[in-house]
Design a protein around this motif. Structure first.
Motif, mmCIF file in Angstrom:
data_model
loop_
_atom_site.group_PDB
_atom_site.id
_atom_site.type_symbol
_atom_site.label_atom_id
_atom_site.label_comp_id
_atom_site.label_asym_id
_atom_site.label_seq_id
_atom_site.Cartn_x
_atom_site.Cartn_y
_atom_site.Cartn_z
ATOM 1 N N TYR A 132 0.837 -1.465 0.408
ATOM 2 C CA TYR A 132 -0.082 -0.175 -0.395
ATOM 3 C C TYR A 132 0.521 1.161 0.197
ATOM 4 O O TYR A 132 1.471 1.328 1.260
ATOM 5 C CB TYR A 132 -0.712 0.046 1.248
ATOM 6 N N GLU A 133 0.929 2.354 -1.125
ATOM 7 C CA GLU A 133 1.477 3.297 -1.055
ATOM 8 C C GLU A 133 2.908 2.869 -0.815
ATOM 9 O O GLU A 133 3.716 3.801 -0.163
ATOM 10 C CB GLU A 133 0.673 4.424 0.142
ATOM 11 N N GLY A 134 3.185 2.303 -1.850
ATOM 12 C CA GLY A 134 5.286 1.525 -1.860
ATOM 13 C C GLY A 134 4.993 1.557 -0.303
ATOM 14 O O GLY A 134 6.940 0.564 -0.725
ATOM 15 N N PRO A 190 -0.315 -8.049 7.645
ATOM 16 C CA PRO A 190 -1.602 -8.248 8.879
ATOM 17 C C PRO A 190 -1.354 -9.119 8.977
ATOM 18 O O PRO A 190 -2.170 -9.280 10.605
ATOM 19 C CB PRO A 190 -2.763 -7.602 7.582
ATOM 20 N N ILE A 191 -1.300 -10.098 8.801
ATOM 21 C CA ILE A 191 -1.966 -11.226 9.580
ATOM 22 C C ILE A 191 -0.828 -11.737 10.842
ATOM 23 O O ILE A 191 -1.484 -12.417 11.614
ATOM 24 C CB ILE A 191 -1.354 -12.359 8.333
ATOM 25 N N ILE A 211 -12.548 -0.816 2.489
ATOM 26 C CA ILE A 211 -11.234 -0.504 3.054
ATOM 27 C C ILE A 211 -10.574 -2.007 1.718
ATOM 28 O O ILE A 211 -9.302 -1.388 0.938
ATOM 29 C CB ILE A 211 -10.543 -1.267 4.252
ATOM 30 N N ARG A 212 -11.118 -2.906 0.982
ATOM 31 C CA ARG A 212 -10.926 -3.787 0.508
ATOM 32 C C ARG A 212 -10.720 -2.700 -0.995
ATOM 33 O O ARG A 212 -9.469 -3.596 -1.862
ATOM 34 C CB ARG A 212 -11.674 -4.869 0.047
ATOM 35 N N GLY A 260 -5.510 0.480 -8.165
ATOM 36 C CA GLY A 260 -4.279 1.180 -9.006
ATOM 37 C C GLY A 260 -2.166 0.453 -8.712
ATOM 38 O O GLY A 260 -2.979 -1.178 -9.222
ATOM 39 N N ASP A 261 -1.622 0.785 -7.506
ATOM 40 C CA ASP A 261 -0.446 -0.183 -7.311
ATOM 41 C C ASP A 261 -1.139 -0.825 -6.136
ATOM 42 O O ASP A 261 0.243 -1.221 -5.820
ATOM 43 C CB ASP A 261 0.521 0.930 -7.559
#
Length: 355
Positions: free
Chosen positions: A65-67, A72-73, A97-98, A104-105
Motif C-alpha cells: 500500500y502506497e509503496g 497484517p496476518i 477498505i478492500r 492502482g498500485d
C-alpha cells in the motif's frame, strides 16, 4: 517378540535385532495399502491444519500500500494506516477498505479462505445460517461464521486434544501397569482394588459437576478425561509384565545384579509395547469422539471455540441448514475411518504370528 538374553548377547547384536524386527514390521505395515495410504492422508491433513491461520484468515498475508509492504496476518494495523477514519484495527473484509487496498498500485494477498473461525460475515445478503456459495464455500453457521474455517480449526483442535490426552493416558497407563505387573503381590492387589473403585465412578456426572463449578476450557477437559483414560491400557501392560517377569532372561538379569529399573525399561517394556502401539490410533479416535460428544452436549470447550461437536449441535438446532450437519459428519467420520484403518494396519504389522 523374542527377548534378548543379557548374559549371551553383545551390544551390537542387541541393537541390530530390534532394528530388523522394526524393519519387518514396517514392511508389513506398508503392504497394507489401506492403512499406509490412510496414514499419509491423515498426516497431510493434520499438517495442513497446523497452518490454519495461513489458510483461513480474514487478514491478508502480504499487503502493498502506497509503496510500502505490510504483514497484517502477523501485525495489527489501525484503519487510518490505509486511509480509513478509525483508530481501531482494520477490518480487511470491509468493501470500502478492500477497494482502497486493491486499487492502482496497491495490492493484497489474501488467504485461500478469507475468514477465520470467529469471523462474522456482516456483508452477506443471505440470512444466517447461509447456504454454501462462492463467498462461503460451505456456508455459514447461525451466527454468520464461515463453516469451512470452523471445520479446519475444529479438526486441528480435536486432533491436538486427542494427541495430548493419548500421551498422558499412555504414560500413566504404562507406569501403573508396569509397576503392578513387575512387583505383583500386595501392590498389585491394592492397585487393582483402587482401579476397580475409580473405574466405577460416574465420569459423565463428574464432568457435569465440574463444568458447573469451573469455567469450561480445554485444559479442564484434559485433566478430567486423563483421570480415567489410563486404566484400560494399564491392564494390557500389567498382563505383559506379569507374563515376562518370571522368564529366564529376567531371572538371569536379577542374578547379575541388574536393577529393577533397568530390567523394566530395557527388557520387559519393549516386549510390552506391542499392545500400546496397536491401540494408539484407537485411543486417538476415542478421544476425538469424547471431545465431540461433550461439545455436542454443551459440556466441552467454551462456545466461541471452534469445535466439531458445536457444529453438530448447531445442525440439530437448524435442521434446514443441511450443510452444517453433512459437512461436519463427513469430517468426523472421515477422520475416524482413517484412524481405524491405521490401527488395523498397525495390529497386523505387529502381530508376531505373521512372518
Amino acid at each position: 517378540m523374542s527377548a534378548v538374553n543379557p548374559i549371551t548377547s553383545s551390544a551390537p547384536m542387541t541393537a541390530s535385532a530390534p532394528m530388523t524386527a522394526s524393519r519387518r514390521a514396517w514392511r508389513r505395515f506398508k503392504s497394507n495399502r489401506r492403512g499406509y495410504i490412510s496414514l499419509w492422508v491423515f498426516s497431510i491433513l493434520f499438517v495442513l491444519s497446523l497452518f490454519a491461520e495461513v489458510l483461513c484468515n480474514d487478514k491478508p498475508v502480504l499487503l502493498h500500500y502506497e509503496g510500502e509492504y505490510y504483514f497484517p496476518i502477523a501485525v495489527s494495523y489501525a484503519e487510518t494506516t490505509f486511509g480509513g477514519d478509525f483508530e481501531t484495527e482494520t477490518d480487511y473484509l470491509d468493501p470500502y477498505i478492500r477497494d482502497r487496498l486493491i486499487s492502482g498500485d496497491n495490492w493484497a494477498i489474501y488467504p485461500l479462505n478469507p475468514y477465520r473461525y470467529d469471523t462474522i460475515n456482516y456483508f452477506s445478503d443471505a440470512p444466517n445460517p447461509a447456504a454454501p456459495s462462492a463467498e462461503n464455500l460451505l456456508g455459514t453457521d447461525d451466527r454468520g461464521r464461515d463453516v469451512l474455517a470452523r471445520l479446519i480449526y475444529g479438526f486441528r483442535l480435536s486432533v491436538l486434544f486427542a494427541l495430548v490426552l493419548t500421551v498422558i493416558g499412555t504414560t500413566f497407563g504404562i507406569l501403573a501397569g508396569a509397576l503392578q505387573g513387575y512387583f505383583g503381590g500386595r501392590l498389585d492387589l491394592f492397585s487393582q482394588r483402587v482401579i476397580e473403585v475409580w473405574s466405577s465412578m460416574p465420569e459423565l456426572y463428574l464432568l457435569i459437576i465440574f463444568a458447573s463449578i469451573f469455567n469450561p476450557s480445554v485444559l479442564l477437559l484434559i485433566v478430567l478425561l486423563s483421570l480415567f483414560g489410563w486404566m484400560g491400557l494399564a491392564d494390557y501392560v500389567r498382563a505383559e509384565f506379569l507374563r515376562g517377569r518370571n522368564m529366564d532372561y529376567v531371572t538371569a538379569a536379577r542374578a547379575l545384579g541388574v536393577s529393577n529399573r533397568s530390567i523394566m525399561l530395557q527388557h520387559l517394556l519393549p516386549n510390552a509395547m506391542t499392545p500400546v502401539i496397536t491401540f494408539l490410533p484407537f485411543r486417538i479416535s476415542g478421544a476425538i469422539l469424547a471431545l465431540t460428544s461433550l461439545d455436542f452436549l454443551g459440556l466441552g470447550v467454551p462456545p466461541e471455540t471452534p469445535s466439531l461437536g458445536e457444529l453438530l449441535a448447531q445442525g440439530k438446532e437448524n435442521i434446514e441448514a443441511w450443510w452444517l450437519s453433512i459437512s461436519t459428519f463427513i469430517v468426523l467420520v472421515g477422520t475416524l475411518m482413517l484412524l481405524i484403518f491405521i490401527g488395523e494396519a498397525l495390529r497386523e504389522a505387529l502381530d508376531p504370528r505373521r512372518g
